[in-house]
Design a protein around this motif. Structure first.
Motif, PDB file in Angstrom:
ATOM      1  N   PHE A 129      13.530   6.825   2.161  1.00 17.52           N
ATOM      2  CA  PHE A 129      12.335   7.747   2.368  1.00 17.52           C
ATOM      3  C   PHE A 129      12.641   9.058   3.067  1.00 17.52           C
ATOM      4  CE2 PHE A 129      11.215   3.226   3.250  1.00 17.52           C
ATOM      5  CZ  PHE A 129      10.099   3.174   2.588  1.00 17.52           C
ATOM      6  N   GLY A 130      12.044  10.168   2.676  1.00 17.75           N
ATOM      7  CA  GLY A 130      12.379  11.469   3.208  1.00 17.75           C
ATOM      8  C   GLY A 130      10.970  12.026   3.564  1.00 17.75           C
ATOM      9  N   PHE A 131      10.659  12.069   4.867  1.00 16.47           N
ATOM     10  CA  PHE A 131       9.524  12.534   5.664  1.00 16.47           C
ATOM     11  C   PHE A 131       9.568  13.988   6.016  1.00 16.47           C
ATOM     12  CE2 PHE A 131       9.931   7.817   6.350  1.00 16.47           C
ATOM     13  CZ  PHE A 131       8.852   7.541   5.663  1.00 16.47           C
ATOM     14  N   VAL A 132       8.465  14.640   5.981  1.00 13.44           N
ATOM     15  CA  VAL A 132       8.467  16.044   6.181  1.00 13.44           C
ATOM     16  C   VAL A 132       6.946  16.497   7.073  1.00 13.44           C
ATOM     17  CG1 VAL A 132       8.664  18.494   5.981  1.00 13.44           C
ATOM     18  CG2 VAL A 132       9.751  16.974   4.546  1.00 13.44           C
ATOM     19  N   ILE A 133       7.075  16.784   8.396  1.00 12.77           N
ATOM     20  CA  ILE A 133       5.927  17.119   9.225  1.00 12.77           C
ATOM     21  C   ILE A 133       6.018  18.467   9.499  1.00 12.77           C
ATOM     22  CG2 ILE A 133       4.682  16.255  11.281  1.00 12.77           C
ATOM     23  CD1 ILE A 133       6.414  13.570  11.001  1.00 12.77           C
ATOM     24  N   THR A 134       4.980  19.177   9.515  1.00 12.05           N
ATOM     25  CA  THR A 134       4.902  20.631  10.103  1.00 12.05           C
ATOM     26  C   THR A 134       3.641  20.801  10.952  1.00 12.05           C
ATOM     27  OG1 THR A 134       3.670  21.424   8.219  1.00 12.05           O
ATOM     28  CG2 THR A 134       5.943  21.470   8.141  1.00 12.05           C
ATOM     29  N   ASN A 135       3.614  21.779  11.801  1.00 10.98           N
ATOM     30  CA  ASN A 135       2.675  22.040  12.391  1.00 10.98           C
ATOM     31  C   ASN A 135       2.570  23.463  13.296  1.00 10.98           C
ATOM     32  OD1 ASN A 135       0.001  21.257  13.912  1.00 10.98           O
ATOM     33  ND2 ASN A 135       1.041  21.686  15.942  1.00 10.98           N
ATOM     34  N   TYR A 136       1.609  24.368  12.622  1.00 13.62           N
ATOM     35  CA  TYR A 136       1.409  25.701  12.978  1.00 13.62           C
ATOM     36  C   TYR A 136       0.302  25.920  13.980  1.00 13.62           C
ATOM     37  CZ  TYR A 136       4.808  25.376   9.284  1.00 13.62           C
ATOM     38  OH  TYR A 136       5.930  25.053   8.300  1.00 13.62           O
ATOM     39  N   GLU A 137       0.411  26.731  15.116  1.00 13.83           N
ATOM     40  CA  GLU A 137      -1.040  26.600  15.766  1.00 13.83           C
ATOM     41  C   GLU A 137      -1.149  28.029  16.471  1.00 13.83           C
ATOM     42  OE1 GLU A 137      -0.965  23.000  17.742  1.00 13.83           O
ATOM     43  OE2 GLU A 137      -0.710  23.954  19.700  1.00 13.83           O
ATOM     44  N   ALA A 138      -2.404  28.693  16.726  1.00 14.00           N
ATOM     45  CA  ALA A 138      -2.489  29.631  17.344  1.00 14.00           C
ATOM     46  C   ALA A 138      -3.638  29.666  18.337  1.00 14.00           C
ATOM     47  CB  ALA A 138      -2.848  31.156  16.364  1.00 14.00           C
ATOM     48  N   THR A 139      -3.390  30.000  19.508  1.00 14.45           N
ATOM     49  CA  THR A 139      -4.377  29.840  20.804  1.00 14.45           C
ATOM     50  C   THR A 139      -5.071  31.535  20.929  1.00 14.45           C
ATOM     51  OG1 THR A 139      -3.381  28.033  21.642  1.00 14.45           O
ATOM     52  CG2 THR A 139      -5.068  29.325  22.902  1.00 14.45           C
ATOM     53  N   ALA A 140      -6.226  31.589  20.799  1.00 15.54           N
ATOM     54  CA  ALA A 140      -6.750  32.906  21.106  1.00 15.54           C
ATOM     55  C   ALA A 140      -7.686  32.942  22.326  1.00 15.54           C
ATOM     56  CB  ALA A 140      -7.756  33.526  19.999  1.00 15.54           C
ATOM     57  N   GLN A 141      -7.740  33.862  23.127  1.00 16.13           N
ATOM     58  CA  GLN A 141      -8.414  34.023  24.720  1.00 16.13           C
ATOM     59  C   GLN A 141      -9.277  35.387  24.692  1.00 16.13           C
ATOM     60  OE1 GLN A 141      -6.345  33.377  28.046  1.00 16.13           O
ATOM     61  NE2 GLN A 141      -8.065  33.271  29.344  1.00 16.13           N
ATOM     62  N   ASP A 142     -10.665  35.276  25.091  1.00 12.03           N
ATOM     63  CA  ASP A 142     -11.191  36.575  25.169  1.00 12.03           C
ATOM     64  C   ASP A 142     -12.017  35.947  26.757  1.00 12.03           C
ATOM     65  OD1 ASP A 142     -12.832  38.783  25.451  1.00 12.03           O
ATOM     66  OD2 ASP A 142     -13.948  38.315  23.881  1.00 12.03           O
ATOM     67  N   GLY A 143     -11.392  36.544  27.884  1.00 13.77           N
ATOM     68  CA  GLY A 143     -12.022  36.166  29.090  1.00 13.77           C
ATOM     69  C   GLY A 143     -11.870  34.768  29.308  1.00 13.77           C
ATOM     70  N   SER A 144     -13.168  34.072  29.416  1.00 13.87           N
ATOM     71  CA  SER A 144     -13.270  32.690  29.806  1.00 13.87           C
ATOM     72  C   SER A 144     -13.313  31.728  28.175  1.00 13.87           C
ATOM     73  CB  SER A 144     -14.207  32.143  30.741  1.00 13.87           C
ATOM     74  OG  SER A 144     -15.658  32.453  29.948  1.00 13.87           O
ATOM     75  N   ILE A 145     -13.497  32.515  27.325  1.00 14.39           N
ATOM     76  CA  ILE A 145     -13.475  31.743  26.062  1.00 14.39           C
ATOM     77  C   ILE A 145     -12.116  31.817  25.332  1.00 14.39           C
ATOM     78  CG2 ILE A 145     -14.304  31.749  23.731  1.00 14.39           C
ATOM     79  CD1 ILE A 145     -16.665  33.628  24.693  1.00 14.39           C
ATOM     80  N   ILE A 146     -11.809  30.251  25.146  1.00 14.80           N
ATOM     81  CA  ILE A 146     -10.294  29.837  24.508  1.00 14.80           C
ATOM     82  C   ILE A 146     -10.531  29.160  23.359  1.00 14.80           C
ATOM     83  CG2 ILE A 146      -8.075  28.582  24.950  1.00 14.80           C
ATOM     84  CD1 ILE A 146      -8.428  29.415  28.024  1.00 14.80           C
ATOM     85  N   GLN A 147     -10.081  29.588  22.163  1.00 16.20           N
ATOM     86  CA  GLN A 147      -9.966  28.544  21.017  1.00 16.20           C
ATOM     87  C   GLN A 147      -8.668  28.563  20.437  1.00 16.20           C
ATOM     88  OE1 GLN A 147     -13.149  27.414  19.361  1.00 16.20           O
ATOM     89  NE2 GLN A 147     -14.115  27.812  21.545  1.00 16.20           N
ATOM     90  N   LYS A 148      -8.521  27.442  19.843  1.00 17.50           N
ATOM     91  CA  LYS A 148      -7.372  26.935  18.882  1.00 17.50           C
ATOM     92  C   LYS A 148      -7.626  26.641  17.810  1.00 17.50           C
ATOM     93  CE  LYS A 148      -4.595  23.421  20.010  1.00 17.50           C
ATOM     94  NZ  LYS A 148      -3.694  22.332  20.803  1.00 17.50           N
ATOM     95  N   ARG A 149      -6.746  27.043  16.743  1.00 19.09           N
ATOM     96  CA  ARG A 149      -6.843  26.925  15.174  1.00 19.09           C
ATOM     97  C   ARG A 149      -5.313  26.331  14.710  1.00 19.09           C
ATOM     98  NH1 ARG A 149      -8.955  24.758  11.326  1.00 19.09           N
ATOM     99  NH2 ARG A 149      -9.874  25.830   9.553  1.00 19.09           N
ATOM    100  N   THR A 150      -5.413  25.293  13.890  1.00 21.62           N
ATOM    101  CA  THR A 150      -4.123  24.621  13.646  1.00 21.62           C
ATOM    102  C   THR A 150      -4.172  24.705  11.883  1.00 21.62           C
ATOM    103  OG1 THR A 150      -4.954  22.413  13.525  1.00 21.62           O
ATOM    104  CG2 THR A 150      -4.018  23.193  15.723  1.00 21.62           C
ATOM    105  N   ASP A 151      -2.979  24.400  11.540  1.00 20.94           N
ATOM    106  CA  ASP A 151      -2.819  24.211  10.017  1.00 20.94           C
ATOM    107  C   ASP A 151      -3.469  22.868   9.617  1.00 20.94           C
ATOM    108  OD1 ASP A 151      -1.840  24.990   7.562  1.00 20.94           O
ATOM    109  OD2 ASP A 151       0.076  24.430   7.859  1.00 20.94           O
ATOM    110  N   ASN A 152      -4.689  22.769   9.613  1.00 22.25           N
ATOM    111  CA  ASN A 152      -5.409  21.539   9.002  1.00 22.25           C
ATOM    112  C   ASN A 152      -5.583  20.368   9.977  1.00 22.25           C
ATOM    113  OD1 ASN A 152      -4.133  22.847   5.967  1.00 22.25           O
ATOM    114  ND2 ASN A 152      -6.367  22.557   6.123  1.00 22.25           N
ATOM    115  N   GLY A 153      -5.328  20.970  11.327  1.00 22.37           N
ATOM    116  CA  GLY A 153      -5.181  19.997  12.276  1.00 22.37           C
ATOM    117  C   GLY A 153      -3.992  19.737  12.974  1.00 22.37           C
ATOM    118  N   PRO A 154      -3.746  19.139  14.237  1.00 27.12           N
ATOM    119  CA  PRO A 154      -2.439  18.684  14.509  1.00 27.12           C
ATOM    120  C   PRO A 154      -1.659  17.735  13.793  1.00 27.12           C
ATOM    121  CG  PRO A 154      -4.205  18.842  16.243  1.00 27.12           C
ATOM    122  CD  PRO A 154      -4.857  19.015  15.018  1.00 27.12           C
ATOM    123  N   LEU A 155      -0.602  18.409  13.321  1.00 31.47           N
ATOM    124  CA  LEU A 155       0.429  17.614  12.606  1.00 31.47           C
ATOM    125  C   LEU A 155      -0.150  16.700  11.459  1.00 31.47           C
ATOM    126  CD1 LEU A 155       2.047  15.805  15.709  1.00 31.47           C
ATOM    127  CD2 LEU A 155       2.956  17.625  14.426  1.00 31.47           C
TER     128      LEU A 155
END
Length: 479
Positions: free
Chosen positions: A167-193
């Motif tokens: 078997f050959g397996f490949v796992i990737t994860n790319y994510e960005a966290t944005a903040q504006d004052g008390s508002i924090i949002q995270k977006r990933t590449d179709n969900g974590p892992l």
């Protein structure tokens, strides 16, 4: 001298009804970058043999990472004594029929070998991913992760089984966290892992990777200014990267036969499904067609044989809404007297196999994405899981997503943040109103489906089209 598993089997001296040796060799390479700076680079290798013995109607297991005749003989004797000891409390007496003779090979598909991309090139790409994710100063954290695994599994037994799977397996994860004052949002590449496949280095195509990273960063920023998801009972549209979790939690786990038989009850919970439901229970609407299919090329949990030697093949678990068969190995099938699948799987050489999901997919329907959205007067479209909660019987659930859009008069309109929805499994799947066609179909997975004592995190794949559900409770972060 090179270790020979066939020779090791022939030299074992054990008075058992059946003996199996399963050797696993696995090399794992991991790279992680945060905010453009390398955080970790790792490479490890594990190998060993699980010895499985059938005696007095029971299976005993013992593993060793010392690949020499004396160590394997010791493990075999330990497994034999375990089988004899447990036979006094047996719930079922097994025969070698649950370990059929299997002969064959399997190789993960790939377009380009994993070693075609160097470590330096991988790290350079991950740094570029972080740079691309950073679309604004409001992005306060970026991270990029890759893991590749090269696994070889050899299984031989006293009744002639001889399988070799690589078997050959490949796992990737790319994510960005944005903040504006008390508002924090995270977006990933179709969900974590969620992006995990059997593949080669073609997964690291820079143009495709950086285009996705750009979108992840831009959507994280858009979420900062978005309205909260409204609270309503409305039409819900789920993208394939959220359908993955919906299938996993509300179809996969409830249909595991060992869970229904009670084997997991004191640890991971039971199931609302009863053995008498197979062949009778209407699980969802007639549009619901769920298949177990380890033969899908490139999907994360593909293989030719499970760890009992049962050949893998495509099977309908649910067809036109009717429950047909469970996720149960040959052992569970003879105990439960219901049909199952080839899903007896162990995480590695030092774990005994149990009933697991593999590739569990919702089959495509007939509608394009535009056609489905155009029919909706009012609703919410959600992407990518960020939280989940489901009861011990896998019935009532509540899931949260990363990103949503409002649907108004047949069109996607404003972005919504903190989208959530809840439901009850049968009722929810009964409200499945539209299933997207092949153009909406996408394949994801997870490397961390946990189950069993001692715990085993195993790889599973899920593929689905975009789906429409009617009369679903949705709500935002304040509800």
């Amino acid at each position: 001298m090179k270790f020979d598993l066939h020779q090791a089997l022939n030299t074992l001296d054990i008075n058992a009804d059946w003996v199996g040796l399963r050797q696993v060799n696995e090399k794992t390479t991991t790279h992680a970058v945060r905010d453009g700076r390398p955080q970790s680079n790792g490479r490890d290798f594990t190998q060993g043999v699980m010895v499985e013995v059938l005696a007095e109607g029971q299976f005993g297991y013992a593993a060793t990472n010392r690949l020499d005749p004396a160590s394997l003989q010791g493990a075999a004797e330990q497994a034999y004594q375990q089988a004899i000891a447990t036979s006094k409390w047996a719930v079922h007496s097994f025969t070698p029929e649950v370990r059929p003779k299997a002969v064959g090979q399997y190789q993960s598909p790939f377009q380009q070998p994993l070693d075609l991309i160097s470590v330096a090139d991988q790290l350079d790409l991950l740094v570029k991913v972080c740079d691309t994710l950073h679309v604004s100063d409001q992005i306060v954290k970026t991270s990029a992760f890759t893991q590749t695994l090269e696994t070889e599994q050899i299984f031989v037994s006293s009744n002639g089984t001889d399988t070799h799977q690589t078997f050959g397996f490949v796992i990737t994860n790319y994510e960005a966290t944005a903040q504006d004052g008390s508002i924090i949002q995270k977006r990933t590449d179709n969900g974590p892992l969620a992006r995990c496949y059997q593949a080669g280095s073609e997964v690291f195509d820079p143009d495709q990777v950086l285009a996705r990273a750009q979108q992840v960063g831009e959507q994280a920023i858009a979420l900062l200014a978005a309205e909260d998801c409204p609270t309503a009972t409305t039409t819900l549209v789920l993208a394939p990267d959220q359908m993955m979790l919906q299938i996993h939690e509300s179809v996969g786990h409830p249909l595991e036969l060992d869970r229904i038989l009670g084997d997991e009850r004191n640890y991971a919970g039971s199931s609302f499904v009863k053995l008498s439901d197979f062949g009778h229970l209407v699980y969802g609407s007639p549009l619901m067609n769920i298949t177990f299919d380890p033969t899908v090329p490139g999907e994360f949990a593909g293989y030719a044989f499970d760890d009992a030697g049962m050949p893998a093949q495509r099977e309908y678990l649910i067809k036109e809404g009717l429950l047909l068969r469970g996720l149960g190995s040959l052992e569970s099938q003879v105990r439960a007297q219901v049909p199952g699948v080839a899903n007896f799987r162990a995480r590695s050489w030092n774990r005994a196999p149990i009933d697991r999901m593999a590739n569990l997919n919702l089959e495509p329907g007939q509608s394009s994405f535009e056609e489905m959205i155009s029919t909706i007067e009012s609703g919410v479209y959600m992407e990518a899981n960020r939280s989940w909660s489901i009861d011990d019987y896998r019935n009532k659930f509540q899931f949260g997503c990363e990103y949503a859009r409002l649907i108004e008069k047949g069109k996607l309109t404003k972005v919504l943040r903190n989208p959530n929805y809840r439901g009850i499994t049968n009722q929810f799947w009964g409200n499945l109103a539209q299933v997207g066609d092949a153009s909406t179909f996408a394949m994801y997975g997870t490397p961390y489906c946990g189950k069993g004592e001692p715990n085993q995190c195993i790889r599973v794949g899920h593929a689905s089209p975009t789906c429409v559900f009617k009369e679903i409770e949705v709500f935002g972060g304040a509800a």
